[in-house]
Scaffold this motif. Structure first.
Motif, PDB file in Angstrom:
ATOM      1  N   LEU A  11      42.360 -24.376  53.998  1.00  0.00           N
ATOM      2  CA  LEU A  11      42.439 -24.953  55.349  1.00  0.00           C
ATOM      3  C   LEU A  11      43.327 -23.996  56.145  1.00  0.00           C
ATOM      4  O   LEU A  11      44.535 -23.939  55.901  1.00  0.00           O
ATOM      5  CB  LEU A  11      43.027 -26.366  55.307  1.00  0.00           C
ATOM      6  CG  LEU A  11      43.213 -27.076  56.649  1.00  0.00           C
ATOM      7  CD1 LEU A  11      41.893 -27.186  57.405  1.00  0.00           C
ATOM      8  CD2 LEU A  11      43.845 -28.457  56.453  1.00  0.00           C
ATOM      9  N   VAL A  12      42.706 -23.215  57.031  1.00  0.00           N
ATOM     10  CA  VAL A  12      43.392 -22.066  57.631  1.00  0.00           C
ATOM     11  C   VAL A  12      43.625 -22.271  59.127  1.00  0.00           C
ATOM     12  O   VAL A  12      42.833 -22.941  59.806  1.00  0.00           O
ATOM     13  CB  VAL A  12      42.593 -20.761  57.393  1.00  0.00           C
ATOM     14  CG1 VAL A  12      42.303 -20.544  55.919  1.00  0.00           C
ATOM     15  CG2 VAL A  12      41.316 -20.714  58.197  1.00  0.00           C
ATOM     16  N   ARG A  13      44.726 -21.716  59.635  1.00  0.00           N
ATOM     17  CA  ARG A  13      44.992 -21.766  61.065  1.00  0.00           C
ATOM     18  C   ARG A  13      45.920 -20.623  61.456  1.00  0.00           C
ATOM     19  O   ARG A  13      46.532 -19.975  60.597  1.00  0.00           O
ATOM     20  CB  ARG A  13      45.602 -23.119  61.458  1.00  0.00           C
ATOM     21  CG  ARG A  13      46.973 -23.399  60.898  1.00  0.00           C
ATOM     22  CD  ARG A  13      47.356 -24.877  61.101  1.00  0.00           C
ATOM     23  NE  ARG A  13      48.677 -25.147  60.553  1.00  0.00           N
ATOM     24  CZ  ARG A  13      49.791 -25.199  61.289  1.00  0.00           C
ATOM     25  NH1 ARG A  13      49.718 -25.037  62.611  1.00  0.00           N
ATOM     26  NH2 ARG A  13      50.959 -25.426  60.739  1.00  0.00           N
ATOM     27  N   VAL A  14      46.021 -20.390  62.759  1.00  0.00           N
ATOM     28  CA  VAL A  14      46.830 -19.279  63.283  1.00  0.00           C
ATOM     29  C   VAL A  14      47.944 -19.868  64.135  1.00  0.00           C
ATOM     30  O   VAL A  14      47.683 -20.682  65.024  1.00  0.00           O
ATOM     31  CB  VAL A  14      45.956 -18.326  64.127  1.00  0.00           C
ATOM     32  CG1 VAL A  14      46.801 -17.309  64.876  1.00  0.00           C
ATOM     33  CG2 VAL A  14      44.946 -17.609  63.230  1.00  0.00           C
ATOM     34  N   ILE A  15      49.178 -19.465  63.844  1.00  0.00           N
ATOM     35  CA  ILE A  15      50.308 -20.021  64.620  1.00  0.00           C
ATOM     36  C   ILE A  15      50.840 -18.999  65.622  1.00  0.00           C
ATOM     37  O   ILE A  15      51.671 -19.336  66.460  1.00  0.00           O
ATOM     38  CB  ILE A  15      51.436 -20.526  63.705  1.00  0.00           C
ATOM     39  CG1 ILE A  15      51.955 -19.448  62.771  1.00  0.00           C
ATOM     40  CG2 ILE A  15      50.947 -21.745  62.930  1.00  0.00           C
ATOM     41  CD1 ILE A  15      53.173 -19.878  61.963  1.00  0.00           C
ATOM     42  N   ARG A  16      50.391 -17.746  65.536  1.00  0.00           N
ATOM     43  CA  ARG A  16      50.740 -16.747  66.564  1.00  0.00           C
ATOM     44  C   ARG A  16      49.598 -15.747  66.645  1.00  0.00           C
ATOM     45  O   ARG A  16      49.122 -15.271  65.606  1.00  0.00           O
ATOM     46  CB  ARG A  16      52.041 -16.027  66.208  1.00  0.00           C
ATOM     47  CG  ARG A  16      52.565 -15.162  67.357  1.00  0.00           C
ATOM     48  CD  ARG A  16      54.074 -14.943  67.234  1.00  0.00           C
ATOM     49  NE  ARG A  16      54.407 -14.154  66.063  1.00  0.00           N
ATOM     50  CZ  ARG A  16      54.445 -12.814  66.069  1.00  0.00           C
ATOM     51  NH1 ARG A  16      54.138 -12.164  67.185  1.00  0.00           N
ATOM     52  NH2 ARG A  16      54.785 -12.150  64.984  1.00  0.00           N
ATOM     53  N   GLY A  17      49.148 -15.452  67.862  1.00  0.00           N
ATOM     54  CA  GLY A  17      48.076 -14.476  68.044  1.00  0.00           C
ATOM     55  C   GLY A  17      46.702 -15.098  67.860  1.00  0.00           C
ATOM     56  O   GLY A  17      46.507 -16.312  68.046  1.00  0.00           O
ATOM     57  N   GLU A  18      45.758 -14.234  67.493  1.00  0.00           N
ATOM     58  CA  GLU A  18      44.356 -14.679  67.357  1.00  0.00           C
ATOM     59  C   GLU A  18      43.661 -13.874  66.266  1.00  0.00           C
ATOM     60  O   GLU A  18      43.913 -12.652  66.118  1.00  0.00           O
ATOM     61  CB  GLU A  18      43.608 -14.463  68.685  1.00  0.00           C
ATOM     62  CG  GLU A  18      42.136 -14.874  68.630  1.00  0.00           C
ATOM     63  CD  GLU A  18      41.386 -14.467  69.897  1.00  0.00           C
ATOM     64  OE1 GLU A  18      41.240 -13.245  70.122  1.00  0.00           O
ATOM     65  OE2 GLU A  18      40.930 -15.354  70.654  1.00  0.00           O
ATOM     66  N   VAL A  19      42.795 -14.532  65.499  1.00  0.00           N
ATOM     67  CA  VAL A  19      41.956 -13.839  64.522  1.00  0.00           C
ATOM     68  C   VAL A  19      40.528 -14.331  64.684  1.00  0.00           C
ATOM     69  O   VAL A  19      40.270 -15.401  65.251  1.00  0.00           O
ATOM     70  CB  VAL A  19      42.417 -14.080  63.062  1.00  0.00           C
ATOM     71  CG1 VAL A  19      43.900 -13.808  62.873  1.00  0.00           C
ATOM     72  CG2 VAL A  19      42.032 -15.465  62.553  1.00  0.00           C
ATOM     73  N   TYR A  20      39.597 -13.515  64.160  1.00  0.00           N
ATOM     74  CA  TYR A  20      38.229 -13.986  63.955  1.00  0.00           C
ATOM     75  C   TYR A  20      38.110 -14.252  62.461  1.00  0.00           C
ATOM     76  O   TYR A  20      38.257 -13.329  61.643  1.00  0.00           O
ATOM     77  CB  TYR A  20      37.202 -12.950  64.413  1.00  0.00           C
ATOM     78  CG  TYR A  20      35.787 -13.476  64.394  1.00  0.00           C
ATOM     79  CD1 TYR A  20      34.861 -13.023  63.468  1.00  0.00           C
ATOM     80  CD2 TYR A  20      35.389 -14.460  65.307  1.00  0.00           C
ATOM     81  CE1 TYR A  20      33.566 -13.515  63.450  1.00  0.00           C
ATOM     82  CE2 TYR A  20      34.094 -14.959  65.300  1.00  0.00           C
ATOM     83  CZ  TYR A  20      33.193 -14.496  64.359  1.00  0.00           C
ATOM     84  OH  TYR A  20      31.910 -14.999  64.345  1.00  0.00           O
ATOM     85  N   THR A  46      42.523  -9.931  66.240  1.00  0.00           N
ATOM     86  CA  THR A  46      42.095  -9.481  67.577  1.00  0.00           C
ATOM     87  C   THR A  46      43.267  -9.423  68.556  1.00  0.00           C
ATOM     88  O   THR A  46      43.136  -8.850  69.634  1.00  0.00           O
ATOM     89  CB  THR A  46      41.035 -10.444  68.135  1.00  0.00           C
ATOM     90  OG1 THR A  46      41.561 -11.783  68.058  1.00  0.00           O
ATOM     91  CG2 THR A  46      39.736 -10.372  67.334  1.00  0.00           C
ATOM     92  N   SER A  47      44.398  -9.980  68.204  1.00  0.00           N
ATOM     93  CA  SER A  47      45.585  -9.932  69.076  1.00  0.00           C
ATOM     94  C   SER A  47      46.513  -8.818  68.587  1.00  0.00           C
ATOM     95  O   SER A  47      46.220  -8.144  67.595  1.00  0.00           O
ATOM     96  CB  SER A  47      46.312 -11.291  69.009  1.00  0.00           C
ATOM     97  OG  SER A  47      46.595 -11.623  67.652  1.00  0.00           O
ATOM     98  N   ALA A  48      47.650  -8.649  69.297  1.00  0.00           N
ATOM     99  CA  ALA A  48      48.594  -7.581  68.911  1.00  0.00           C
ATOM    100  C   ALA A  48      49.100  -7.820  67.491  1.00  0.00           C
ATOM    101  O   ALA A  48      49.241  -6.885  66.691  1.00  0.00           O
ATOM    102  CB  ALA A  48      49.750  -7.542  69.908  1.00  0.00           C
ATOM    103  N   GLU A  49      49.387  -9.076  67.194  1.00  0.00           N
ATOM    104  CA  GLU A  49      49.803  -9.483  65.843  1.00  0.00           C
ATOM    105  C   GLU A  49      49.281 -10.884  65.614  1.00  0.00           C
ATOM    106  O   GLU A  49      48.988 -11.612  66.577  1.00  0.00           O
ATOM    107  CB  GLU A  49      51.351  -9.530  65.756  1.00  0.00           C
ATOM    108  CG  GLU A  49      51.998  -8.260  65.297  1.00  0.00           C
ATOM    109  CD  GLU A  49      53.458  -8.487  64.860  1.00  0.00           C
ATOM    110  OE1 GLU A  49      54.034  -9.534  65.195  1.00  0.00           O
ATOM    111  OE2 GLU A  49      54.007  -7.619  64.168  1.00  0.00           O
ATOM    112  N   ALA A  50      49.149 -11.274  64.362  1.00  0.00           N
ATOM    113  CA  ALA A  50      48.730 -12.654  64.071  1.00  0.00           C
ATOM    114  C   ALA A  50      49.498 -13.177  62.865  1.00  0.00           C
ATOM    115  O   ALA A  50      49.698 -12.457  61.883  1.00  0.00           O
ATOM    116  CB  ALA A  50      47.235 -12.709  63.788  1.00  0.00           C
ATOM    117  N   GLU A  51      49.938 -14.420  62.986  1.00  0.00           N
ATOM    118  CA  GLU A  51      50.547 -15.121  61.844  1.00  0.00           C
ATOM    119  C   GLU A  51      49.556 -16.194  61.403  1.00  0.00           C
ATOM    120  O   GLU A  51      49.130 -17.030  62.212  1.00  0.00           O
ATOM    121  CB  GLU A  51      51.884 -15.748  62.246  1.00  0.00           C
ATOM    122  CG  GLU A  51      52.875 -14.723  62.732  1.00  0.00           C
ATOM    123  CD  GLU A  51      54.222 -14.772  62.020  1.00  0.00           C
ATOM    124  OE1 GLU A  51      55.126 -14.039  62.460  1.00  0.00           O
ATOM    125  OE2 GLU A  51      54.378 -15.536  61.050  1.00  0.00           O
TER     126      GLU A  51
END
Ligand SMILES: Cc1cn([C@H]2C[C@H](O)[C@@H](COP(=O)(O)OP(=O)(O)O[C@H]3O[C@H](C)C(=O)[C@H](O)[C@H]3O)O2)c(=O)[nH]c1=O
Length: 180
Positions: free
Chosen positions: A71-80, A122-127
């Protein structure tokens, strides 16, 4: 929360209800009763957190034993985020689905056991944070090549080639990859 089955119905895109106010926001990221109703009777045993720079692609990974639902999610930035069906007896065997997950849309993706999973930043960084239904078992872990021609994932690449780990550079093509 809204639970939406994707083109591979076992993969579910979850949109939480966000409560904003002058302090900021609040949202529930997991509610066992709802999750089990819409995604299945799974228990989570391990939580993970990774940070990646722009253009990094992690994956696609799956475990041959101790197969993990995530169960995945992003707490900073953006991913595909992408899931590939590795279940030989599935009607969607070899098919993929993807979704943008970001700190702004706060969406989550349920990737059941039996799928190869990966994401592209896709963002500068992603967490990236996620819950797993089984433990990490490196001796059973397999990498599927991100650009396998048979699976043909449409990554939203923002430069020539993504940055990969050595492990991921030497992943299997789909035709040779062990199936579940
Ligand atoms: C996955 C994992 C890794 N590690 C250690 C092993 C390595 O020393 C280090 C980095 O591992 P790796 O390069 O495999 O990390 P990712 O490329 O982010 O792997 C993940 O990438 C894709 C997106 C996935 O879906 C999987 O959860 C996972 O395979 O963390 C651990 O100690 N526990 C773990 O559960």
């Amino acid at each position: 929360m809204n639970y939406k089955k994707l083109a591979i119905p076992d993969v579910v895109l979850i949109t939480p209800k966000v409560f904003g106010d002058e302090r900021g926001f609040f949202l529930e990221t997991f509610r066992r009763s709802e999750f089990q109703k819409y995604c299945g009777d799974y228990e989570f045993v391990q939580d993970n957190h990774s940070r990646s720079a722009h253009g990094i692609l992690r994956g696609l990974h799956y475990q041959l034993q101790h197969t993990q639902g995530k169960l995945v999610r992003v707490i900073r930035g953006e991913v595909y985020d992408v899931a590939v069906d590795m279940r030989e007896n599935s009607e969607t065997f070899g098919k993929w689905v993807g979704a943008y997950l970001s700190e702004h849309n706060k969406k989550m993706l349920w990737v059941p056991p039996g799928f190869a999973h990966g994401f592209y930043v896709t963002s500068a960084e992603a967490e990236f944070v996620y819950k797993c239904t089984d433990y990490y078992a490196p001796k059973y872990e397999v990498s599927l090549l991100w650009n396998d021609p048979d699976v043909s994932i449409e990554w939203p690449l923002m430069s020539a080639d993504p940055k990969l780990s050595e492990k991921d550079k030497s992943g299997f093509n789909f035709v040779d990859a062990p199936k579940l």
